[in-house]
Scaffold this motif. Sequence first.
Motif, short mmCIF file in Angstrom:
data_model
loop_
_atom_site.label_atom_id
_atom_site.label_comp_id
_atom_site.label_asym_id
_atom_site.label_seq_id
_atom_site.Cartn_x
_atom_site.Cartn_y
_atom_site.Cartn_z
N UNK A 384 8.09 -48.45 84.55
CA UNK A 384 8.03 -48.22 86.01
C UNK A 384 9.30 -47.55 86.55
N UNK A 385 10.46 -48.08 86.20
CA UNK A 385 11.73 -47.56 86.73
C UNK A 385 11.92 -46.09 86.39
N UNK A 386 11.71 -45.73 85.11
CA UNK A 386 11.88 -44.34 84.68
C UNK A 386 10.89 -43.41 85.36
N UNK A 387 9.65 -43.87 85.51
CA UNK A 387 8.62 -43.02 86.14
C UNK A 387 8.89 -42.82 87.63
N UNK A 388 9.41 -43.85 88.29
CA UNK A 388 9.75 -43.71 89.71
C UNK A 388 10.92 -42.74 89.90
N UNK A 389 11.92 -42.82 89.00
CA UNK A 389 13.05 -41.88 89.05
C UNK A 389 12.56 -40.45 88.84
N UNK A 390 11.63 -40.26 87.92
CA UNK A 390 11.08 -38.93 87.64
C UNK A 390 10.32 -38.40 88.86
N UNK A 391 9.54 -39.27 89.47
CA UNK A 391 8.77 -38.89 90.65
C UNK A 391 9.69 -38.52 91.81
N UNK A 392 10.76 -39.31 92.01
CA UNK A 392 11.71 -39.02 93.09
C UNK A 392 12.43 -37.70 92.85
N UNK A 393 12.74 -37.41 91.59
CA UNK A 393 13.40 -36.15 91.25
C UNK A 393 12.49 -34.96 91.56
N UNK A 394 11.23 -35.07 91.19
CA UNK A 394 10.27 -33.98 91.45
C UNK A 394 10.11 -33.76 92.96
N UNK A 395 10.06 -34.84 93.71
CA UNK A 395 9.93 -34.73 95.17
C UNK A 395 11.14 -34.02 95.77
N UNK A 396 12.33 -34.32 95.23
CA UNK A 396 13.55 -33.67 95.71
C UNK A 396 13.54 -32.19 95.39
N UNK A 397 13.03 -31.82 94.21
CA UNK A 397 12.96 -30.41 93.82
C UNK A 397 11.97 -29.65 94.70
#
Length: 466
Positions: A384-397
Motif C-alpha cells: 500500500x505505502x509504495x503504491x500510494x507514493x507512486x500514485x502521488x508522484x504521477x499526480x504531481x507529474x
Amino acid sequence: MATTRLISMHKNKGKSIAKCLADRIDYALNPDKTNDGKYVSSYECDPKTVKGEFLLSKKIYYNITGREQENNVILYQIRQSFKPGEITPELANKIGYELGLRFTKGNHAFFVATHIDKSHIHNHIIYNSTSLDCTRKFRDFLGSGKAVGKISDRICLENGLSIIENPKRGKTHYGKWLGDKKPITHSQRLRGTIDEILSKKPIDFDAFLFEMKQAGYSIKQGKYLVFKNKGQKRFIRLRSLGEGYSEEEIKKIIKGDKPFINKKQANEKQQSPVNLLVDIQTKLQAGKGAGYERWAKIFNLKQMAQTINFLTENNLLGYEDLEKKAQTSTDNFNKISAQIKDIEKRMKEIGNLKTHIINYSKTRDIYTAYRKVGYSKKFYEEHTTDLLLHKAAKAAFDELDAKKIPTVKTLQREYTELISEKRKAYTKYHSTKKEMKNILTAKANVDRLLGEDSVEKDKEKSQKDR
C-alpha cells in the motif's frame, strides 16, 4: 538603580541536559529565596512545569533542524541587582519581567525569580535558548550584555529609579556587564589594515603591497592574492573579505576610479539608528513619574537631533522629498520581500518534485508488478505505502506545465542557483529594511513635530479670537 549581567548557561560535561536544566532552574526558583514563589512571574511557560517545557522544546528543535552541538547553551540568565532599600520585591519582579520581554522581543519563554534573601533585591531572569517555535536558538551578539544594561536603565528611569552613569566592569562586581569587545578575527584585522593603507592613498598597487608587507603581512600572488599575518595558520584570500576588498576593487580605488569609503566610520553611522519620539503626555497620564518625564525630555531632544542629522546627511530636508523617499524605500522593501517569497516558493516546489521523482523511481517496479497481477487487492494491501507514493508522484507529474519531467540533477542545479539568489536578496533585504525603518521613523518624528506645531497654532488662534 540596577546593575545587570548576561550569563550563558552551557550543558555541563558528564551531565544530561535534563539534569543541567534542573540544577539551574531549581536554584532560581528556590522558595526560601522567593518567599515561597510569591515573587516569581513567567512568560509563555509555567514555573511549575518549566523544566519539562524547556526540555521538550529542545527535543522538538532537534527533530525539526537535526542540529546538535558540543558545549550546547541550554539557557541564558540575566541577573539584575537593585540598590538596597530603593525598590520593593513586587516592583523588582515587574521590572525584571519587562526587561526579559523587551530583550527577548517575546521570542523566547522565560521566568523571573526575585530573590530577597540578600541585602540587595535581585532578579534571576532565565530564558530558554530555544525559540518559542523551536526552529532556532538565541544568538548571543557582540555587546549583548551592554544592550541588556541599556534596556534595564531605560525601564528603571520609566519607573522613577536611579541608574549608574558609569557602571564598573571589574570581575568582582556583582553587576558585571558581559558583551565586552571580543578579540577581532584575522579577517577583521586584515580589512582594518587595508582600510588604513588605502586612506593614505598609495600611488599604485605595488606601493599598496609594499605597505601591507610593512604592516607584517606575508603575500602570495598566484591565481588568488592571499595574505597571512603573525599568528595566522592559513592565508586569507582578498575575495573572502566581502564587498570592497577584491583585488580589482582595491586597484580601482587606488586609481581613483572608485571612491574610498571608510568602513569604520560607515559602521559607526549605521549603529546610530533614528528612534521614535516618546509621547510624554500620554505616558504621564498613564501614571509615569517625574523621573520618567526627565528622561523622556532628554531622550526626545537627542532623537530630534539625530533625526535632523539623518535628514541632512541624506539630503531630505524638504518634506516632499522625505515623503517620496519614504514611499520609494517602502516599495523597494516590499519588492525584495516578494522576490524572496517567490524564491522560497520555487525552492519548496523543487524539493517536493525531487521527492516525487525519487519515489517514482523506487516504486516503478512495484507498480508494474501490480498491473501484471491485474491490480490484485491482496498485492495492494501488501504494498500500500509504495503504491500510494507512486500514485502521488504521477499526480504531481500530471500537474507540471512542462511535458518532460526534469532530472534530479537539473533540479539540484536550479536549487543551488536559487540559494545563491536568496543570499544576495537577503543582503539587500536587510539593508533596505534598515533604510526604510530609519526613513519612516524620521518621517514619523517630523509628522509628530509638525502636528504639535499645528495644535499650538490652533490654540493661539482660538485665544486671539476670544
